[in-house]
Motif scaffolding. Structure first.
Motif, PDB file in Angstrom:
ATOM      1  N   ARG A 149      26.304 -38.092  -1.387  1.00 32.64           N
ATOM      2  CA  ARG A 149      26.892 -36.768  -1.110  1.00 32.64           C
ATOM      3  C   ARG A 149      26.708 -35.826  -2.311  1.00 32.64           C
ATOM      4  NH1 ARG A 149      29.564 -35.269   3.051  1.00 32.64           N
ATOM      5  NH2 ARG A 149      31.027 -33.900   1.985  1.00 32.64           N
ATOM      6  N   ASP A 165      27.474 -26.559  -0.476  1.00 33.28           N
ATOM      7  CA  ASP A 165      27.574 -27.754   0.361  1.00 33.28           C
ATOM      8  C   ASP A 165      27.009 -29.007  -0.294  1.00 33.28           C
ATOM      9  OD1 ASP A 165      28.819 -26.417   2.442  1.00 33.28           O
ATOM     10  OD2 ASP A 165      26.910 -25.855   3.378  1.00 33.28           O
ATOM     11  N   GLU A 182      24.223 -34.139   3.683  1.00 33.83           N
ATOM     12  CA  GLU A 182      24.713 -35.053   4.715  1.00 33.83           C
ATOM     13  C   GLU A 182      23.519 -35.611   5.492  1.00 33.83           C
ATOM     14  OE1 GLU A 182      27.627 -33.194   7.240  1.00 33.83           O
ATOM     15  OE2 GLU A 182      28.485 -32.069   5.559  1.00 33.83           O
ATOM     16  N   THR A 202      23.018 -35.592   8.605  1.00 34.82           N
ATOM     17  CA  THR A 202      22.572 -34.677   9.670  1.00 34.82           C
ATOM     18  C   THR A 202      21.618 -33.599   9.141  1.00 34.82           C
ATOM     19  OG1 THR A 202      24.499 -33.265   9.319  1.00 34.82           O
ATOM     20  CG2 THR A 202      24.676 -34.936  11.058  1.00 34.82           C
ATOM     21  N   ASN A 203      21.527 -33.459   7.816  1.00 31.85           N
ATOM     22  CA  ASN A 203      20.627 -32.453   7.223  1.00 31.85           C
ATOM     23  C   ASN A 203      19.181 -32.941   7.156  1.00 31.85           C
ATOM     24  OD1 ASN A 203      23.088 -31.836   4.626  1.00 31.85           O
ATOM     25  ND2 ASN A 203      22.967 -30.904   6.627  1.00 31.85           N
ATOM     26  N   ALA A 213      22.092 -38.036   0.508  1.00 33.86           N
ATOM     27  CA  ALA A 213      23.165 -37.997   1.515  1.00 33.86           C
ATOM     28  C   ALA A 213      24.172 -39.119   1.255  1.00 33.86           C
ATOM     29  CB  ALA A 213      22.565 -38.115   2.913  1.00 33.86           C
ATOM     30  N   LYS A 273      23.993 -29.838  -2.759  1.00 36.46           N
ATOM     31  CA  LYS A 273      22.609 -29.482  -2.422  1.00 36.46           C
ATOM     32  C   LYS A 273      21.878 -28.804  -3.571  1.00 36.46           C
ATOM     33  CE  LYS A 273      23.244 -29.225   2.552  1.00 36.46           C
ATOM     34  NZ  LYS A 273      23.222 -28.388   3.762  1.00 36.46           N
TER      35      LYS A 273
END
Ligand SMILES: [Zn+2]
Length: 272
Positions: free
Chosen positions: A78, A57, A60, A62-63, A75, A81
């Motif tokens: 992008r 992934d 983002e 939201t993380n 984020a 990870k």
């Protein structure tokens, strides 16, 4: 050995010898979301010398509420990870070797990923990968530490092939896709991530320094909102388990462990 680890070396159960073992260890982190990021940071700070981090992934916004290794710029860009984690860990402890792998874990690469690894830690968010990991780890005799968290509750179990039950011994069938709540449907709060990941990393350090007597030996369950905490003591592997059953066929004492492992390998290849 520099001063960095002095407080950990003073901890009698680790000591100088244990610290050296940590520095020489190789750990695979499967998934670098909330659990994986927390595990990676703790292991890097503890001086576990070689971390292989695999995640497919990208970071983002939201993380950021719970994935402690990542920051806003990761984020915005992008970043994968695994790559963002490697960069951040280099800032925390430049003595650690991090191998960042941006990939899905599947049938074709799971055995390659666990190859040469001392210990595997689960930071995934789905059962499909966990069962794949379970079967590969039992097949190759690799200890792995299951962990999951959603909403305010979580669970963890340390799986030592041939000694403890595996994931299939406890939950033989994988839950149907979409049947179990996920962080995307039920949400998640950071304290449960910290609780589960801290328990997993404590077990990892005990295993890596060789203090097996200190392992919790349980299926641990926590709910940090309802204030529940259960430890269900684990027995031996289930002889009816399709994954480890062949290691423990009743009445098969003439078979030594090498024979049993060969049988299990054959069996697992057929299943895959
Ligand atoms: Zn089993």
């Amino acid at each position: 050995m520099n001063d960095r680890y002095s407080r950990q070396i003073l901890f009698r159960e680790i000591g100088r010898e244990g610290q050296q073992r940590l520095l020489d260890s190789r750990v695979l982190l499967v998934g670098c979301g909330a659990l994986g990021a927390a595990q990676a940071e703790m292991l890097a700070r503890a001086g576990v010398g070689n971390l292989r981090i695999v995640d497919r992934d990208f970071v983002e916004f939201t993380n950021l509420q719970r994935q402690t290794l990542f920051k806003e710029s990761d984020a915005a860009e992008r970043l994968p990870k695994a790559i963002a984690a490697k960069t951040r860990i280099a800032e925390i402890n430049s003595e650690i070797n991090v191998e960042a792998i941006v990939a899905d874990v599947n049938n074709s690469n799971v055995e390659q990923l666990i190859d040469g690894i001392d210990l595997v830690i689960d930071g995934t968010d789905n059962f499909q990968v966990r069962y794949l990991l379970n079967d590969a780890c039992v097949k190759h005799g690799k200890t792995w530490i299951y962990g999951a968290a959603v909403s305010s509750y979580g669970t963890t179990m340390t799986i030592i092939p041939g000694e403890t039950p595996c994931l299939r011994c406890i939950f033989e069938d994988m839950p149907d896709a979409g049947s179990a709540p996920t962080c995307d449907t039920a949400g998640v709060i950071m304290p449960i991530i910290a609780t589960v990941s801290a328990t997993q990393v404590s077990e990892a350090i005990k295993l890596l320094v060789g203090d097996r007597a200190a392992l919790h030996g349980s299926l641990m369950q926590f709910d940090v909102w309802q204030n529940d905490r259960h430890a269900i003591k684990l027995g031996a592997p289930n002889p009816d388990c399709p994954t480890c059953g062949l290691l423990f066929m009743p009445g098969d004492l003439p078979l030594n462990n090498t024979c049993k492992l060969m049988l299990l390998k054959t069996y697992t290849y057929i299943r895959w």
